[in-house]
Design a protein around this motif. Structure first.
Motif, PDB file in Angstrom:
ATOM      1  N   LYS A   1      -1.269  -3.281  -5.866  1.00 37.59           N
ATOM      2  CA  LYS A   1      -0.117  -3.636  -5.291  1.00 37.59           C
ATOM      3  C   LYS A   1       0.426  -4.879  -6.058  1.00 37.59           C
ATOM      4  N   LEU A   2      -0.488  -5.971  -6.202  1.00 39.71           N
ATOM      5  CA  LEU A   2      -0.486  -7.037  -6.918  1.00 39.71           C
ATOM      6  C   LEU A   2       0.101  -6.803  -8.106  1.00 39.71           C
ATOM      7  N   GLY A   3      -0.577  -5.936  -8.771  1.00 40.39           N
ATOM      8  CA  GLY A   3      -0.319  -5.646 -10.342  1.00 40.39           C
ATOM      9  C   GLY A   3       1.199  -5.022 -10.508  1.00 40.39           C
ATOM     10  N   LYS A   4       1.681  -4.257  -9.403  1.00 40.14           N
ATOM     11  CA  LYS A   4       2.743  -3.809  -9.490  1.00 40.14           C
ATOM     12  C   LYS A   4       4.140  -4.564  -9.327  1.00 40.14           C
TER      13      LYS A   4
ATOM     14  N   GLN B   1      -8.439 -13.645  -0.308  1.00 41.23           N
ATOM     15  CA  GLN B   1      -7.232 -13.392  -0.351  1.00 41.23           C
ATOM     16  C   GLN B   1      -6.398 -14.131  -1.527  1.00 41.23           C
ATOM     17  N   PHE B   2      -5.455 -13.731  -2.150  1.00 37.58           N
ATOM     18  CA  PHE B   2      -4.658 -14.302  -3.166  1.00 37.58           C
ATOM     19  C   PHE B   2      -3.188 -14.524  -2.899  1.00 37.58           C
ATOM     20  N   PRO B   3      -2.630 -15.779  -2.540  1.00 33.97           N
ATOM     21  CA  PRO B   3      -1.028 -15.733  -1.916  1.00 33.97           C
ATOM     22  C   PRO B   3      -0.341 -15.578  -3.294  1.00 33.97           C
ATOM     23  N   ALA B   4       0.833 -14.784  -3.159  1.00 32.96           N
ATOM     24  CA  ALA B   4       1.702 -14.608  -4.120  1.00 32.96           C
ATOM     25  C   ALA B   4       2.916 -13.793  -3.519  1.00 32.96           C
ATOM     26  N   PHE B   5       3.950 -14.116  -4.327  1.00 27.54           N
ATOM     27  CA  PHE B   5       5.343 -13.438  -3.923  1.00 27.54           C
ATOM     28  C   PHE B   5       5.688 -13.418  -2.445  1.00 27.54           C
ATOM     29  N   ASN B   6       5.271 -14.620  -1.824  1.00 31.07           N
ATOM     30  CA  ASN B   6       5.518 -14.780  -0.288  1.00 31.07           C
ATOM     31  C   ASN B   6       4.586 -13.719   0.671  1.00 31.07           C
ATOM     32  N   ASP B   7       3.405 -13.534  -0.265  1.00 28.29           N
ATOM     33  CA  ASP B   7       2.541 -12.433   0.793  1.00 28.29           C
ATOM     34  C   ASP B   7       1.049 -12.702   0.349  1.00 28.29           C
ATOM     35  N   ASN B   8       0.143 -12.188   1.117  1.00 27.24           N
ATOM     36  CA  ASN B   8      -1.374 -12.437   0.927  1.00 27.24           C
ATOM     37  C   ASN B   8      -1.706 -11.047   0.377  1.00 27.24           C
ATOM     38  N   PHE B   9      -2.583 -11.089  -0.926  1.00 22.80           N
ATOM     39  CA  PHE B   9      -3.099  -9.880  -1.342  1.00 22.80           C
ATOM     40  C   PHE B   9      -4.755  -9.930  -0.986  1.00 22.80           C
TER      41      PHE B   9
END
Length: 992
Positions: free
Chosen positions: A137-140, A120-128
């Motif tokens: 989703k991460l790209g968008k 998982q990669f944490p970004a935008f207060n979320d985990n991808f």
């Protein structure tokens, strides 16, 4: 299952395909068609491909669809390479890490996706998650202007970074991952671990490289580092810091059509093994032997010296009659009686490598399959196909073996051969002979001077010096004899002086007696008689001297005849034998026949004639008798001009006038004759005395000459020693530069002085040890010689030996003489003893030049049979470079414990298989597993057949094959359970 086992194949471990998530430059017009055509046309052909993509397996799945449609027929193995970017910054970008996934599990795609989802990669207060959907989703989210899913996937891939600690945790927590995934990391400075140059990154770099199984790098320095071949980083260091050595591989990393399968400078990746994923796992276990980066794979034996295929015909007992063979190390294993030795014998028979003795061995006791099964083989034959194209067929009963034009195309170390060479019975002459053969072969043909074997080459190098030693030793004996004679003469000076004085007194007494017989009135006659007697004595001495000369001339004539008839021809024959390589014709050799420089026949005949003439002149002719009162010689005549006859006649006339008394006259005549005899004896004694007085000077000169000759003997011995050393020099230099087991073998050439035997001869045969003195008792002389002479004899130069002997003589000569068994007055006995003593003292028969072959400091003749077996294998596996034929060995581990096999033999087999084909029958796991045998042939036999042979079956493959590994474990380790149970009881950890 029959295959050649582990062979080199070109792999492409890192190549992208059209549609790759990032940096796709393959074009839009039918990119897959052009891409696949480029792969199909490559030379050398790629046979295993790791289809690489970032985070996903889309291009791998597309690759499989094209393969299923019939494309890439030469590619036998396709597997996914999932490229991830760690959250660790490198010099340019981030460190890339690769998951190489085994395709053997039918569910490998779903399993690897399930594994990736846990990253998982944490970004935008979320985990991808690391999945296609989550990357989109991460790209968008990262770029809200992106609408297209493929564009979002690409952009998401640029943003997603894998946490290294998380990746390591996920991997170690998954049994499936540990079984089916190999980790590779880029080793370069751009996006690889070499880009982590800051001190703070050193630990991170080490942890990443420790986690990886494979390093992606084509750098030679990196390859050497990861194999433990660089200074300061050994294989043991790598095991401690990085969990072991690691293979370096290199791919084209193609992102466009032009670079497909075309790495820079043709740095292709080669893996040795079958075209299965387990070959890559084996390369991680043995990176040096199974992985290589270069234009061509490592070369092994010459194709013409490799048996590529064995076929057995007309053998209904053999269920697998066709067996391909690997060019490297072939291990034949199986239970006892399964047919292991049978296959080795069959291959050896096809190579003409079984000796006549082997074919005729007693079938009841011979370990040979062909000997024991001789009556059951019928018309069975074997056909060997060679890598160079040759094909040879031979009967298995030996009927067509060892023809006059045949030669062994392989070297076969059968059990019988090894047992004979390494037997504990007596000195291993056979093993020494084999070592000598290897030494001989280590010399180039130009250095052999036409010699056909070791003994002939050794004789060529040393014969000259041995002959010089013999000549000087002979001269030494002659000089010692002369010295003994001179010493004897020196001892006679006092006695001869006394005898001369006594003789002079006797003559004076006789002259006094003669004077008393003179009658008054005859004094003048007596004086005249005395004068004539002196002249007559001188003439008789001269006549005697000429007589001696004449006899010498006659003896010389006999010697000349003997020299011409026997000695000179024999000396010529001996010279021709000593110098048989001269190439001289019979006519040229005739020039070396010893002949006399002058006409000695005529000379000697004239000398005899001259001596006879001189005697006749000295004797003269007696004058006729006349008046007794009339002198026959006038008083004025010069007596020195007259011969003997007239002088003797005149003396006789005078004697008749001395007295009228006949008795007195007779007494006078007798006494005069006695005086003449004594004068003659006195002359002889005075001559001997003069000779004896001069003996001291001659003896000293001879002793100096003997000392020089003794030095020349040692010059010859040292030259022989140096010549022998030159014979071993090529191997000695190689051994000195070697390491490991090979370094334990050594050759030395040295002088051996058998002081004990030298001293014992004197103590037992020459000296009277019962006499009081320094050498009373057994061993005292030997002890003195060891202290004073042994070191010089064995290691000293010729001048040092001379000096040591001179010092020994000065110190002990008088002491030795006190133990002489005879006194000097016993002339005959003492003379014989003194000559024997001198010959012994300056003899060199107790000195030998000997070469020694040692292993680990122990002479080969004193080694145990097992250790001799190690030496034998050292010869054939590591030193016998001149022989590149296949080497067939039946049970090399015999008489050795497992640790010795691992410590001593494993490295030898690994080194040997890179140079020649090696085929071995073995029960030892170390020789199969730790040598990483290239091909393992498993033999199995069925139930016995009445009146026939049991059926024999062979399967073969490499260690990368699971079925082969299982067979190895069952046969050599007793099975998995037995192996694990032994490890448990021995408390050996098996978690790696």
């Amino acid at each position: 299952m029959i295959s050649r086992g582990s062979e080199w194949h070109r792999w492409e471990p890192h190549i992208h395909a059209p549609g790759t998530v990032l940096n796709n430059q393959f074009g839009s017009a039918n990119p897959w068609g052009e891409y696949l055509s480029s792969l199909e046309k490559l030379t050398p052909q790629i046979e295993a491909i790791a289809v690489t993509d970032y985070y996903v397996t889309d291009t791998y799945e597309e690759f499989l669809r094209h393969k299923a449609a019939g494309r890439l027929p030469g590619v036998k193995l396709i597997f996914p390479n999932i490229e991830l970017r760690l959250d660790v910054a490198a010099k340019s970008g981030f460190v890339n890490i690769h998951l190489l996934v085994s395709p053997e599990d039918p569910e490998h795609l779903s399993e690897v996706k399930r594994l990736l989802k846990r990253l998982q990669f944490p970004a935008f207060n979320d985990n991808f998650d690391c999945t296609r959907e989550e990357l989109i989703k991460l790209g968008k989210r990262a770029d809200q202007s992106i609408i297209d899913d493929e564009a979002a996937l690409r952009h998401g891939a640029t943003q997603f970074k894998v946490n290294f600690n998380l990746l390591r945790k996920v991997f170690h927590e998954s049994e499936w991952a540990k079984k089916n995934i190999l980790i590779a990391v880029a080793g370069g400075s751009g996006d690889g671990t070499s880009g982590l140059r800051q001190a703070a990154d050193a630990t991170v770099r080490q942890e990443i490289e420790k986690f990886a199984h494979i390093i992606f790098s084509s750098s030679l320095s990196q390859r050497e580092f990861w194999l433990g071949l660089r200074p300061g980083m050994t294989a043991a260091d790598l095991r401690s810091r990085y969990d072991g050595c690691k293979p370096c591989l290199h791919g084209s990393d193609s992102h466009n059509q032009q670079s497909v399968g075309q790495p820079v400078d043709n740095r292709f990746s080669w893996i040795k093994g079958g075209l299965e994923f387990d070959s890559l796992r084996q390369a991680c276990i043995d990176p040096e032997g199974r992985a290589y980066v270069g234009e061509v794979p490592p070369r092994t034996a010459m194709p013409s010296q490799v048996i590529s295929h064995v076929r057995i015909d007309d053998a209904d007992w053999l269920t697998t009659p066709d067996i391909p063979l690997n060019p490297g190390l072939v291990a034949i294993i199986g239970a006892r009686g399964s047919g292991k030795t049978a296959l080795a014998d069959i291959i050896a028979a096809g190579c003409e490598a079984i000796s006549p003795f082997g074919w005729s061995a007693d079938e009841a006791i011979s370990p040979s399959f062909l000997a024991r099964a001789r009556q059951l083989l019928g018309d069975a034959s074997t056909t060997l196909s060679w890598g160079g194209g040759a094909e040879i067929t031979r009967s298995l009963d030996g009927r067509d073996a060892n023809g006059h034009l045949s030669f062994p195309r392989a070297r076969y170390l059968s059990q019988q051969f090894v047992e004979e060479l390494c037997s504990a019975k007596g000195v291993s002459d056979g093993l020494v002979e084999e070592i000598e053969r290897v030494i001989f072969d280590s010399h180039s043909p130009d250095d052999r001077d036409g010699a056909i074997d070791f003994a002939e080459l050794r004789d060529q190098l040393t014969a000259r010096f041995q002959q010089a030693r013999e000549r000087e030793a002979g001269a030494l004996e002659d000089i010692s004899s002369r010295i003994a004679t001179e010493l004897e003469k020196e001892g006679l000076v006092a006695a001869l002086t006394t005898q001369v004085a006594q003789k002079k007194k006797l003559i004076a007494d006789y002259n006094a007696d003669l004077a008393k017989l003179v009658v008054k009135g005859t004094e003048a006659h007596v004086n005249r008689h005395t004068e004539l007697s002196q002249v007559a004595q001188s003439l008789r001495s001269k006549i005697q001297s000429f007589g001696n000369q004449r006899r010498t001339y006659e003896a010389l004539q006999d010697e000349v005849r003997s020299m011409r008839a026997t000695r000179a021809p024999e000396m010529l024959r001996q010279a021709r034998e000593r110098h048989s390589n001269s190439g001289l014709s019979d006519q040229q050799w005739d020039d070396f026949l010893l002949v006399y420089k002058g006409d000695v026949d005529e000379g000697l005949a004239s000398y005899i004639k001259w001596a006879d003439g001189e005697v006749r002149k000295l004797n003269g002719i007696a004058p006729p008798l006349g008046d007794p009162n009339v002198p026959l010689i006038d008083g004025a005549t010069d007596l020195s001009k007259l011969p003997l006859a007239p002088i003797a006649a005149e003396m006789t006339r005078l004697e008749a006038l001395f007295s009228a008394d006949k008795i007195v006259r007779d007494q006078y005549t007798t006494l005069a004759a006695r005086i003449a005899q004594e004068n003659t004896a006195l002359q002889v004694l005075e001559s001997r005395l003069a000779d004896a007085v001069g003996a001291e000077a001659r003896r000293k000169a001879l002793q100096a000459e003997r000392n020089d000759t003794y030095g020349r003997v040692f010059d010859a011995i040292i030259n022989e020693q140096n010549a022998l050393a030159s014979l071993y020099e090529p191997l000695m230099a190689r051994l000195a530069a070697s390491s490991g087991t090979l370094k334990k073998l050594s050759f030395s050439v040295r002088r051996i002085a058998d002081v004990e035997s030298w001293g014992t001869i004197a103590e037992e045969e020459l000296l009277d040890r019962r006499k009081a003195g320094p050498f009373y008792g057994r061993g005292s002389l030997i002890k003195a010689a060891i202290q004073e002479l042994k070191a010089a004899w064995e290691t000293g130069s010729a001048p040092e030996v001379q000096e040591a002997m001179t010092s020994f003589m000065e110190k002990y000569s008088k002491d030795l003489l006190t133990h002489a068994p005879y006194v000097q007055s016993q002339q005959t006995e003492f003379r014989a003893w003194s000559k024997q003593f001198a010959h012994w003292l300056f003899g060199t028969d107790h000195l030998t030049v000997r070469y020694e072959i040692s292993y680990d400091g122990v002479d080969i003749r004193k080694l145990s049979p097992g250790t001799r077996g190690i030496v034998l294998l050292l010869l054939y596996l590591a030193l016998d470079d001149a022989d590149d034929r296949p080497l067939i060995i039946d049970q090399p581990e015999e008489n050795l414990d497992p640790k010795s096999v691992f410590d001593e033999l494993v490295s030898l087999f690994i080194a040997a298989k890179a140079k020649r084909q090696v085929i071995m029958v073995t029960h030892n796991a170390n020789l199969v597993i730790n040598t990483d045998a290239d091909q393992i042939i498993v033999a199995a036999s069925g139930p016995n057949v009445d009146g026939g042979l049991p059926p024999i079956t062979y399967i073969s493959g490499g260690l990368e094959n699971e079925e082969i590994r299982q067979s190895v474990c069952e046969i050599l380790e007793g099975g998995t359970t037995a192996f694990q149970e032994r490890a448990r009881r021995l408390r050996v950890r098996l978690d790696r």
